[in-house]
Design an enzyme around this catalytic site. Structure first.
Site, PDB file in Angstrom:
ATOM      1  N   CYS A  98      18.161   2.200  17.756  1.00  0.00           N
ATOM      2  CA  CYS A  98      17.040   3.137  17.584  1.00  0.00           C
ATOM      3  C   CYS A  98      17.548   4.498  17.107  1.00  0.00           C
ATOM      4  CB  CYS A  98      16.309   3.285  18.915  1.00  0.00           C
ATOM      5  SG  CYS A  98      15.011   4.511  18.845  1.00  0.00           S
TER       6      CYS A  98
ATOM      7  N   ASP B  45      -1.862   5.497  17.514  1.00  0.00           N
ATOM      8  CA  ASP B  45      -2.315   4.113  17.664  1.00  0.00           C
ATOM      9  C   ASP B  45      -1.454   3.465  18.750  1.00  0.00           C
ATOM     10  OD1 ASP B  45       0.138   3.733  16.486  1.00  0.00           O
ATOM     11  OD2 ASP B  45      -0.569   2.321  14.967  1.00  0.00           O
TER      12      ASP B  45
ATOM     13  N   CYS C  29      16.850  -0.688  21.475  1.00  0.00           N
ATOM     14  CA  CYS C  29      17.285   0.690  21.746  1.00  0.00           C
ATOM     15  C   CYS C  29      18.652   1.006  21.154  1.00  0.00           C
ATOM     16  CB  CYS C  29      17.304   0.945  23.241  1.00  0.00           C
ATOM     17  SG  CYS C  29      15.693   0.680  23.984  1.00  0.00           S
TER      18      CYS C  29
ATOM     19  N   GLU D  91      -5.445   1.018   5.732  1.00  0.00           N
ATOM     20  CA  GLU D  91      -5.587   1.480   7.120  1.00  0.00           C
ATOM     21  C   GLU D  91      -6.715   0.737   7.835  1.00  0.00           C
ATOM     22  OE1 GLU D  91      -3.712   3.121   9.016  1.00  0.00           O
ATOM     23  OE2 GLU D  91      -2.269   3.714   7.499  1.00  0.00           O
TER      24      GLU D  91
ATOM     25  N   TRP E  59       0.825  -1.223   0.000  1.00  0.00           N
ATOM     26  CA  TRP E  59       0.000   0.000   0.000  1.00  0.00           C
ATOM     27  C   TRP E  59       0.855   1.267   0.000  1.00  0.00           C
ATOM     28  CZ3 TRP E  59      -0.396  -4.060   3.382  1.00  0.00           C
ATOM     29  CH2 TRP E  59       0.268  -3.947   4.579  1.00  0.00           C
ATOM     30  N   ARG E  60       2.172   1.114   0.086  1.00  0.00           N
ATOM     31  CA  ARG E  60       3.020   2.317   0.050  1.00  0.00           C
ATOM     32  C   ARG E  60       3.463   2.648  -1.365  1.00  0.00           C
ATOM     33  NH1 ARG E  60       6.773   1.457   5.318  1.00  0.00           N
ATOM     34  NH2 ARG E  60       5.187   2.019   6.858  1.00  0.00           N
TER      35      ARG E  60
ATOM     36  N   GLN F  95      -5.970  -3.307  14.302  1.00  0.00           N
ATOM     37  CA  GLN F  95      -5.917  -4.531  15.129  1.00  0.00           C
ATOM     38  C   GLN F  95      -5.263  -5.717  14.429  1.00  0.00           C
ATOM     39  OE1 GLN F  95      -7.494  -4.200  18.102  1.00  0.00           O
ATOM     40  NE2 GLN F  95      -8.937  -2.556  17.757  1.00  0.00           N
ATOM     41  N   THR F  96      -4.621  -5.519  13.300  1.00  0.00           N
ATOM     42  CA  THR F  96      -4.095  -6.662  12.552  1.00  0.00           C
ATOM     43  C   THR F  96      -2.656  -6.396  12.109  1.00  0.00           C
ATOM     44  OG1 THR F  96      -6.340  -6.996  11.756  1.00  0.00           O
ATOM     45  CG2 THR F  96      -4.637  -8.250  10.662  1.00  0.00           C
TER      46      THR F  96
ATOM     47  N   TYR G  16      -7.960   8.171  14.517  1.00  0.00           N
ATOM     48  CA  TYR G  16      -6.652   7.679  14.063  1.00  0.00           C
ATOM     49  C   TYR G  16      -6.661   7.451  12.539  1.00  0.00           C
ATOM     50  CZ  TYR G  16      -3.422   4.328  12.344  1.00  0.00           C
ATOM     51  OH  TYR G  16      -2.512   3.726  11.537  1.00  0.00           O
TER      52      TYR G  16
ATOM     53  N   LEU H 158      -9.584 -12.561   8.506  1.00  0.00           N
ATOM     54  CA  LEU H 158      -8.936 -11.323   8.942  1.00  0.00           C
ATOM     55  C   LEU H 158      -9.502 -10.824  10.285  1.00  0.00           C
ATOM     56  CD1 LEU H 158      -6.688  -9.578   7.735  1.00  0.00           C
ATOM     57  CD2 LEU H 158      -8.387  -8.267   6.502  1.00  0.00           C
TER      58      LEU H 158
ATOM     59  N   CYS I 130      15.390   9.868  24.039  1.00  0.00           N
ATOM     60  CA  CYS I 130      14.441   9.009  24.748  1.00  0.00           C
ATOM     61  C   CYS I 130      14.687   9.008  26.258  1.00  0.00           C
ATOM     62  CB  CYS I 130      14.554   7.586  24.197  1.00  0.00           C
ATOM     63  SG  CYS I 130      13.428   6.438  25.004  1.00  0.00           S
TER      64      CYS I 130
HETATM   65 FE1  SF4 Z   1      14.368   2.324  22.968  1.00  0.00          FE
HETATM   66 FE2  SF4 Z   1      13.374   4.731  23.379  1.00  0.00          FE
HETATM   67 FE3  SF4 Z   1      14.049   3.988  20.932  1.00  0.00          FE
HETATM   68 FE4  SF4 Z   1      11.935   2.932  22.081  1.00  0.00          FE
HETATM   69  S1  SF4 Z   1      12.193   5.081  21.529  1.00  0.00           S
HETATM   70  S2  SF4 Z   1      13.515   1.810  20.985  1.00  0.00           S
HETATM   71  S3  SF4 Z   1      12.591   2.813  24.219  1.00  0.00           S
HETATM   72  S4  SF4 Z   1      15.402   4.239  22.665  1.00  0.00           S
END
Ligand code: SF4
Length: 357
Positions: free
Chosen positions: A198, A134, A195, A33, A20-21, A38-39, A116, A76, A204
């Protein structure tokens, strides 16, 4: 808080190639969407492709019979989505000349589209600066801010919506919303978030405090209720099977099933089945052997479905508690849309037939 550029740069490099992108066509965005509510993404992919093949335009979907839509949706879950999808397609085709509304308020007029989904469609298809929130986004925000309050509380959720709005960049809001959701799905996962890889870990607060595993805070759920359900595999003298279609409003609305219902009080399962068949179809049956037992979990409760072999004794079926009924050959069962538990009963019937022949 200025994590947005890092998040968008990560998205530009890592965005999953999802069917869908490949276009910003609002029909495709809306369809995906609704299916993604929920899926899981992987579950949705083949359904999305099949739907587009069957209904390439909103007009084609609007013109299809509901039974065909439900059949394609089979497996589904959350079937009210399919019914709303069909009604919304008819609204778009009939009332809006085949064009989807371009604003959040306009999109909210469509059945099955909440805050949403309206935000997701408006931002992705039209580049409108509309926020989304969401489960994935809530988790990311709760960790970014090290939120100690219960995110299921309405006041807390309202504050998170406000954050979603405040943090939304003017540029590329659709990509930003998708990046947030994708980060929640693939990196900031409910358990063991990744993390160290990330893209926004520097921003964060939970990462800094080492509290990722405790965020978001959610109140513990109570025990899930459980119900016993008796269903009849009812045959007439010629061996045809009786199936019934559930009323449109309500759980699994519009799907077909082996007729029966929930056990009440201290009645036995055969007594329950006899009562349900009398109440819903005005028929009398002889309840025979227990054929199979299926456990199934819905969102807020679980059932154990006990399917009994039954012989039709008297009474022509009537549409009292059912939308429709049909006497069919066992080989026709795949032509109708059934919920997951009834599909298991059908699988057991097919396995038995394969063993016999
Ligand atoms: Fe970790 Fe924060 Fe990144 Fe989530 S947003 S993966 S908790 S560093």
């Amino acid at each position: 808080m200025s994590f947005q550029p890092d998040l968008l740069a990560w998205y530009d490099q890592h965005a999953a190639d999802l069917p869908w992108r490949r276009s910003q066509d609002p029909y495709r965005v809306w369809l995906s969407e609704i299916m993604l509510q929920q899926t899981q993404v992987e579950t949705v992919k083949p359904y999305f492709e099949r739907f587009l093949e069957a209904f390439p335009t909103v007009e084609a979907l609007a013109a299809a019979p509901l039974d065909r839509v439900l059949k394609l949706w089979e497996g589904l879950g959350y079937y009210s989505r399919a019914r709303n999808l069909h009604t919304a397609a008819q609204m778009v085709a009939r009332d809006f000349g085949g064009r989807f509304p371009t604003t959040v308020d306009g999109l909210l007029l469509l059945p099955g589209v909440g805050r949403y989904t309206a935000g997701a469609i408006a931002s992705i298809a039209y580049g409108v600066r509309a926020p989304v929130l969401d489960g994935n986004v809530i988790r990311v925000f709760a960790r970014l801010t090290d939120l100690k309050e219960d995110v299921s509380q309405t006041t807390v959720k309202d504050r998170l919506w406000k954050l979603a709005e405040d943090w939304l960049p003017d540029d590329r809001p659709g990509d930003y919303n998708q990046a947030l959701m994708e980060l929640g799905r693939t990196v900031c996962k409910p358990r063991n978030p990744l993390c160290t890889t990330c893209p926004i870990f520097l921003h964060c607060a939970a990462f800094n405090q080492g509290t990722q595993a405790q965020r978001p805070v959610k109140k513990a759920r109570g025990a899930t209720p459980h119900y016993d359900v008796a269903a009849g595999i009812i045959r007439d003298s010629g061996g045809k099977l009786l199936i019934a279609q559930r009323p449109l409003d309500g759980l699994l609305g519009g799907l077909w099933e082996f007729p029966g219902g929930k056990r009440e009080g201290d009645e036995t399962l055969p007594e329950c089945l006899e009562r349900e068949l009398q109440e819903e179809l005005a028929i009398q049956v002889e309840v025979g052997n227990l054929f199979t037992v299926v456990d199934h979990a819905f969102t807020h409760f679980r059932i154990t479905l006990h399917a009994f072999e039954c012989r039709h004794l008297s009474g022509a079926p009537q549409r009292i508690g059912v939308r429709d009924f049909a006497w069919i050959q066992e080989s026709q069962l795949d032509d109708y849309s059934f919920g997951k538990a009834d599909r298991e009963v059908i699988k057991a019937l097919q396995e038995r037939r394969n063993m016999l022949f």
